[in-house]
Design a protein around this motif. Structure first.
Motif, PDB file in Angstrom:
ATOM      1  N   PRO A  49      13.903   2.611   6.498  1.00  0.00           N
ATOM      2  CA  PRO A  49      14.713   2.478   5.275  1.00  0.00           C
ATOM      3  C   PRO A  49      15.804   1.429   5.484  1.00  0.00           C
ATOM      4  CG  PRO A  49      14.385   4.784   5.833  1.00  0.00           C
ATOM      5  CD  PRO A  49      13.917   3.990   7.017  1.00  0.00           C
ATOM      6  N   PRO A  50      16.229   0.765   4.433  1.00  0.00           N
ATOM      7  CA  PRO A  50      17.259  -0.269   4.563  1.00  0.00           C
ATOM      8  C   PRO A  50      18.503   0.230   5.289  1.00  0.00           C
ATOM      9  CG  PRO A  50      16.317  -0.302   2.366  1.00  0.00           C
ATOM     10  CD  PRO A  50      15.750   0.902   3.054  1.00  0.00           C
ATOM     11  N   VAL A  81       6.704   0.226  -6.264  1.00  0.00           N
ATOM     12  CA  VAL A  81       5.905   1.395  -6.645  1.00  0.00           C
ATOM     13  C   VAL A  81       6.784   2.317  -7.484  1.00  0.00           C
ATOM     14  CG1 VAL A  81       4.540   3.347  -5.805  1.00  0.00           C
ATOM     15  CG2 VAL A  81       4.594   1.218  -4.496  1.00  0.00           C
ATOM     16  N   LYS A  82       6.200   2.898  -8.521  1.00  0.00           N
ATOM     17  CA  LYS A  82       6.962   3.801  -9.398  1.00  0.00           C
ATOM     18  C   LYS A  82       7.059   5.195  -8.775  1.00  0.00           C
ATOM     19  CE  LYS A  82       6.147   1.696 -13.932  1.00  0.00           C
ATOM     20  NZ  LYS A  82       5.786   0.379 -13.424  1.00  0.00           N
ATOM     21  N   PRO A  83       8.154   5.888  -9.041  1.00  0.00           N
ATOM     22  CA  PRO A  83       8.293   7.264  -8.554  1.00  0.00           C
ATOM     23  C   PRO A  83       7.121   8.125  -8.991  1.00  0.00           C
ATOM     24  CG  PRO A  83      10.372   6.480  -9.424  1.00  0.00           C
ATOM     25  CD  PRO A  83       9.351   5.428  -9.758  1.00  0.00           C
ATOM     26  N   SER A  84       6.699   9.015  -8.123  1.00  0.00           N
ATOM     27  CA  SER A  84       5.596   9.968  -8.289  1.00  0.00           C
ATOM     28  C   SER A  84       4.224   9.324  -8.082  1.00  0.00           C
ATOM     29  CB  SER A  84       5.624  10.664  -9.653  1.00  0.00           C
ATOM     30  OG  SER A  84       5.100   9.839 -10.679  1.00  0.00           O
ATOM     31  N   GLU A  85       4.169   7.999  -7.960  1.00  0.00           N
ATOM     32  CA  GLU A  85       2.880   7.348  -7.741  1.00  0.00           C
ATOM     33  C   GLU A  85       2.564   7.254  -6.242  1.00  0.00           C
ATOM     34  OE1 GLU A  85       2.533   4.766 -11.858  1.00  0.00           O
ATOM     35  OE2 GLU A  85       2.791   3.683  -9.952  1.00  0.00           O
ATOM     36  N   THR A  86       1.443   6.615  -5.928  1.00  0.00           N
ATOM     37  CA  THR A  86       0.985   6.516  -4.545  1.00  0.00           C
ATOM     38  C   THR A  86       1.203   5.110  -4.001  1.00  0.00           C
ATOM     39  OG1 THR A  86      -0.663   8.274  -4.795  1.00  0.00           O
ATOM     40  CG2 THR A  86      -1.007   6.693  -3.006  1.00  0.00           C
ATOM     41  N   LEU A  87       1.863   5.047  -2.861  1.00  0.00           N
ATOM     42  CA  LEU A  87       2.086   3.790  -2.142  1.00  0.00           C
ATOM     43  C   LEU A  87       0.842   3.490  -1.324  1.00  0.00           C
ATOM     44  CD1 LEU A  87       5.259   3.141   0.086  1.00  0.00           C
ATOM     45  CD2 LEU A  87       2.958   2.774   0.956  1.00  0.00           C
ATOM     46  N   ASP A 139      11.523   7.009  -0.154  1.00  0.00           N
ATOM     47  CA  ASP A 139      10.413   6.340   0.540  1.00  0.00           C
ATOM     48  C   ASP A 139      10.579   4.821   0.538  1.00  0.00           C
ATOM     49  OD1 ASP A 139       8.437   8.870  -0.928  1.00  0.00           O
ATOM     50  OD2 ASP A 139       8.833   8.678   1.230  1.00  0.00           O
ATOM     51  N   THR A 140      11.637   4.326  -0.081  1.00  0.00           N
ATOM     52  CA  THR A 140      11.934   2.893  -0.043  1.00  0.00           C
ATOM     53  C   THR A 140      12.243   2.479   1.388  1.00  0.00           C
ATOM     54  OG1 THR A 140      12.766   2.787  -2.306  1.00  0.00           O
ATOM     55  CG2 THR A 140      13.561   1.105  -0.764  1.00  0.00           C
ATOM     56  N   LYS A 166      -1.825   5.435   2.772  1.00  0.00           N
ATOM     57  CA  LYS A 166      -1.540   5.938   1.437  1.00  0.00           C
ATOM     58  C   LYS A 166      -0.486   7.020   1.551  1.00  0.00           C
ATOM     59  CE  LYS A 166      -5.999   4.907  -0.724  1.00  0.00           C
ATOM     60  NZ  LYS A 166      -5.469   3.750  -1.476  1.00  0.00           N
ATOM     61  N   LEU A 167       0.571   6.895   0.756  1.00  0.00           N
ATOM     62  CA  LEU A 167       1.654   7.878   0.724  1.00  0.00           C
ATOM     63  C   LEU A 167       1.825   8.295  -0.728  1.00  0.00           C
ATOM     64  CD1 LEU A 167       3.936   9.332   2.299  1.00  0.00           C
ATOM     65  CD2 LEU A 167       5.422   7.402   1.703  1.00  0.00           C
ATOM     66  N   SER A 168       1.561   9.559  -1.002  1.00  0.00           N
ATOM     67  CA  SER A 168       1.552  10.029  -2.382  1.00  0.00           C
ATOM     68  C   SER A 168       2.912  10.575  -2.824  1.00  0.00           C
ATOM     69  CB  SER A 168       0.484  11.123  -2.551  1.00  0.00           C
ATOM     70  OG  SER A 168       0.818  12.247  -1.750  1.00  0.00           O
ATOM     71  N   SER A 169       3.045  10.732  -4.115  1.00  0.00           N
ATOM     72  CA  SER A 169       4.236  11.357  -4.725  1.00  0.00           C
ATOM     73  C   SER A 169       5.530  10.759  -4.187  1.00  0.00           C
ATOM     74  CB  SER A 169       4.226  12.873  -4.470  1.00  0.00           C
ATOM     75  OG  SER A 169       3.031  13.453  -4.933  1.00  0.00           O
TER      76      SER A 169
END
Lengths: 110, 123
Positions: B40-41, B12-18, B89-90, B81-84
């Motif tokens: 997170p890893p 997912v690209k930064p600022s987008e919604t997962l 968030d990885t 859904k997780l926004s922004s």
């Protein structure tokens, strides 16, 4: 909500017993009997080992036991075996009806 | 035997919604709470939130402004859904089942988990 406090690592030899602590507050661990423990091997999903402080799900060996005193819960593993080497996480229900996890403890079987 | 399976984009690209979906098989989605948890890893577990089969939700206060969890009982699925999103968030995202407590309401423990899916936030 702050994470529950667990030791980063513990170790023991096969056959020995170890205890992992999990410290919270009166708003989570101390306020409810809804503490649970999970075992996680590398690359795998967590597995429920203890729920509601001291109950074992079907299939979990009775070498695993849980307890609680005040704001601190504990997981004890007796008769350590090589396959017990894993990360262990505690969690607790909170006064906000949310869930908080501990930071995790790496168990090494020497 | 109840099984849970996460699905969705791994990048997912930064600022987008997962967006992720969890499909429940071997049992009904009714009468349980259903949670999302992430890791997170190399780090510990973080509870994201839950949805009851009836649609009521509760979220981690630290993520509440960006999280939406929904349920589709007809498909035995629930979604996150997780926004922004940012690189923070990885994580591996898990879905899990949370039984009722004896007093009613959620119990705070999870008896069935999905295998997890790694979502990387990167351009």
């Amino acid at each position: 909500q702050s994470a529950l406090t667990q030791p980063a690592s513990v170790s023991g030899s096969p056959g020995q017993s170890i205890t992992i602590s999990c410290t919270g507050t009166s708003s989570d661990v101390g306020g409810y009997n809804y503490v649970s423990w999970y075992q996680q091997h590398p690359g795998k999903a967590p597995k429920l080992m203890i729920y509601e402080v001291s109950n074992r799900p079907s299939g979990v060996p009775d070498r695993f036991s849980g307890s609680k005193s005040g704001n601190t819960a504990s997981l004890t593993i007796s008769g350590l075996q090589a396959e017990d080497e894993a990360d262990y996480y505690c969690s607790s229900y909170t006064s906000s009806s949310t869930v908080v996890f501990g930071g995790g403890t790496k168990l090494t079987v020497l | 035997q109840v099984q849970l399976q996460e699905s969705g984009p791994g990048l997912v690209k930064p600022s987008e919604t997962l967006s992720l979906t969890c499909t429940v098989s071997g049992g009904s989605i009714s009468s349980y709470y259903w949670s999302w948890i992430r890791q997170p890893p190399g780090k510990g577990l973080e509870w994201i939130g839950y949805i009851y089969y009836s649609g009521s939700t509760n979220y981690n206060p630290s993520l509440k402004s960006r999280v939406t969890i929904s349920v589709d009982t007809s498909k035995n699925q629930f979604s996150l859904k997780l926004s922004s999103v940012t690189a923070a968030d990885t994580a591996v995202y898990y879905c899990a089942r949370e039984p009722h407590s004896v007093r009613g309401g959620s119990s705070g423990w999870f008896d069935y988990w999905g295998q997890g899916t790694l979502v990387t936030v990167s351009s």
